[in-house]
Design a protein around this motif. Structure first.
Motif, PDB file in Angstrom:
ATOM      1  N   PRO A  15       9.429   7.411   9.650  1.00  0.00           N
ATOM      2  CA  PRO A  15       9.034   8.444   9.116  1.00  0.00           C
ATOM      3  C   PRO A  15       8.342   8.309   8.182  1.00  0.00           C
ATOM      4  O   PRO A  15       7.129   8.414   7.328  1.00  0.00           O
ATOM      5  CB  PRO A  15       9.722   9.712   9.195  1.00  0.00           C
ATOM      6  N   THR A  16       9.872   8.019   7.081  1.00  0.00           N
ATOM      7  CA  THR A  16       9.678   7.701   6.193  1.00  0.00           C
ATOM      8  C   THR A  16       8.417   6.042   5.284  1.00  0.00           C
ATOM      9  O   THR A  16       8.079   6.569   4.848  1.00  0.00           O
ATOM     10  CB  THR A  16      10.761   7.180   5.601  1.00  0.00           C
ATOM     11  N   SER A  17       8.658   5.207   6.731  1.00  0.00           N
ATOM     12  CA  SER A  17       7.399   3.989   6.921  1.00  0.00           C
ATOM     13  C   SER A  17       6.484   4.590   6.854  1.00  0.00           C
ATOM     14  O   SER A  17       5.198   4.201   6.104  1.00  0.00           O
ATOM     15  CB  SER A  17       7.743   3.135   7.446  1.00  0.00           C
ATOM     16  N   ALA A  18       5.687   5.528   7.242  1.00  0.00           N
ATOM     17  CA  ALA A  18       4.604   6.105   8.186  1.00  0.00           C
ATOM     18  C   ALA A  18       4.038   6.755   7.150  1.00  0.00           C
ATOM     19  O   ALA A  18       2.857   6.557   6.116  1.00  0.00           O
ATOM     20  CB  ALA A  18       3.890   6.833   9.121  1.00  0.00           C
ATOM     21  N   GLU A  19       5.460   7.779   5.603  1.00  0.00           N
ATOM     22  CA  GLU A  19       4.863   7.970   4.714  1.00  0.00           C
ATOM     23  C   GLU A  19       4.369   7.243   3.599  1.00  0.00           C
ATOM     24  O   GLU A  19       3.373   7.962   2.822  1.00  0.00           O
ATOM     25  CB  GLU A  19       5.946   9.189   4.783  1.00  0.00           C
ATOM     26  N   LYS A  20       5.060   6.554   3.586  1.00  0.00           N
ATOM     27  CA  LYS A  20       5.184   5.773   1.808  1.00  0.00           C
ATOM     28  C   LYS A  20       3.950   4.736   3.615  1.00  0.00           C
ATOM     29  O   LYS A  20       2.687   4.305   1.852  1.00  0.00           O
ATOM     30  CB  LYS A  20       6.359   4.234   2.237  1.00  0.00           C
ATOM     31  N   ALA A  21       3.183   3.866   3.875  1.00  0.00           N
ATOM     32  CA  ALA A  21       2.487   3.561   4.189  1.00  0.00           C
ATOM     33  C   ALA A  21       0.991   4.666   4.025  1.00  0.00           C
ATOM     34  O   ALA A  21       0.205   4.123   2.369  1.00  0.00           O
ATOM     35  CB  ALA A  21       2.078   3.019   5.794  1.00  0.00           C
ATOM     36  N   ARG A  22       0.965   5.490   4.495  1.00  0.00           N
ATOM     37  CA  ARG A  22      -0.234   7.057   4.072  1.00  0.00           C
ATOM     38  C   ARG A  22       0.347   6.374   2.180  1.00  0.00           C
ATOM     39  O   ARG A  22      -1.167   6.840   2.309  1.00  0.00           O
ATOM     40  CB  ARG A  22      -0.008   8.195   4.172  1.00  0.00           C
ATOM     41  N   ARG A  23       0.820   6.627   1.818  1.00  0.00           N
ATOM     42  CA  ARG A  23       0.350   6.594   0.493  1.00  0.00           C
ATOM     43  C   ARG A  23      -0.029   5.365  -0.263  1.00  0.00           C
ATOM     44  O   ARG A  23      -1.029   5.402  -0.925  1.00  0.00           O
ATOM     45  CB  ARG A  23       1.808   6.987  -0.315  1.00  0.00           C
ATOM     46  N   LEU A  24       0.451   4.181  -0.138  1.00  0.00           N
ATOM     47  CA  LEU A  24      -0.280   3.529  -0.845  1.00  0.00           C
ATOM     48  C   LEU A  24      -1.773   2.590   0.152  1.00  0.00           C
ATOM     49  O   LEU A  24      -2.381   2.761  -0.923  1.00  0.00           O
ATOM     50  CB  LEU A  24       0.519   2.399   0.251  1.00  0.00           C
ATOM     51  N   ILE A  25      -1.511   3.083   0.817  1.00  0.00           N
ATOM     52  CA  ILE A  25      -3.707   3.251   1.204  1.00  0.00           C
ATOM     53  C   ILE A  25      -4.059   4.469   0.919  1.00  0.00           C
ATOM     54  O   ILE A  25      -5.429   4.045   0.200  1.00  0.00           O
ATOM     55  CB  ILE A  25      -3.489   3.070   2.762  1.00  0.00           C
ATOM     56  N   ARG A  26      -4.155   5.596   0.785  1.00  0.00           N
ATOM     57  CA  ARG A  26      -5.079   6.876   0.596  1.00  0.00           C
ATOM     58  C   ARG A  26      -4.842   7.019  -1.675  1.00  0.00           C
ATOM     59  O   ARG A  26      -5.862   7.182  -1.778  1.00  0.00           O
ATOM     60  CB  ARG A  26      -4.396   8.245   0.507  1.00  0.00           C
ATOM     61  N   GLU A  27      -3.318   6.626  -1.946  1.00  0.00           N
ATOM     62  CA  GLU A  27      -3.646   7.059  -3.099  1.00  0.00           C
ATOM     63  C   GLU A  27      -3.269   5.531  -4.046  1.00  0.00           C
ATOM     64  O   GLU A  27      -3.917   5.716  -5.121  1.00  0.00           O
ATOM     65  CB  GLU A  27      -1.977   7.636  -3.672  1.00  0.00           C
TER      66      GLU A  27
END
Length: 108
Positions: A15-27
């Motif tokens: 779940p941490t990997s998915a959240e960090k990927a989401r942040r890298l892409i969006r933010e």
């Protein structure tokens, strides 16, 4: 566009990997990501990359069988696998395909 090395670590938590990927892409708005050391983390972030149409390069040698236009499983790089192969077959250190006959030349 510049290449920037990031320091985000999923800490082997899916779940941490998915959240960090989401942040890298969006933010952070990265164009491509190189990472996900385990297949499980790659599978956890797959929906994130597909939904956001972002690229993930998964550079692990024993990975594959992924069917996604946004995920590339590259395996070992050229200098780790392809280049040493031909060099080993043409090297004088390569084992011969058959035993050479050893003959002594007469000395004069």
């Amino acid at each position: 566009m510049a290449a920037v090395r990031g320091g985000d670590d999923g800490a082997s938590g899916w779940p941490t990997s998915a959240e960090k990927a989401r942040r890298l892409i969006r933010e952070d708005q990265v164009a491509a990501t190189f990472g996900c050391w385990t297949s499980a983390s790659r599978k956890a972030v797959k929906p994130v990359f597909e939904k956001n149409r972002s690229l993930l390069f998964h550079p692990v040698q024993y990975a594959g069988l992924e069917q996604s236009p946004y995920i590339f499983c590259s395996g070992a790089t050229t200098n780790q696998q392809i280049v040493p192969g031909p060099a080993a077959t043409t090297s004088s250190r390569a084992p011969p395909t058959r035993s050479p006959r050893r003959t002594r030349r007469p000395t004069a």
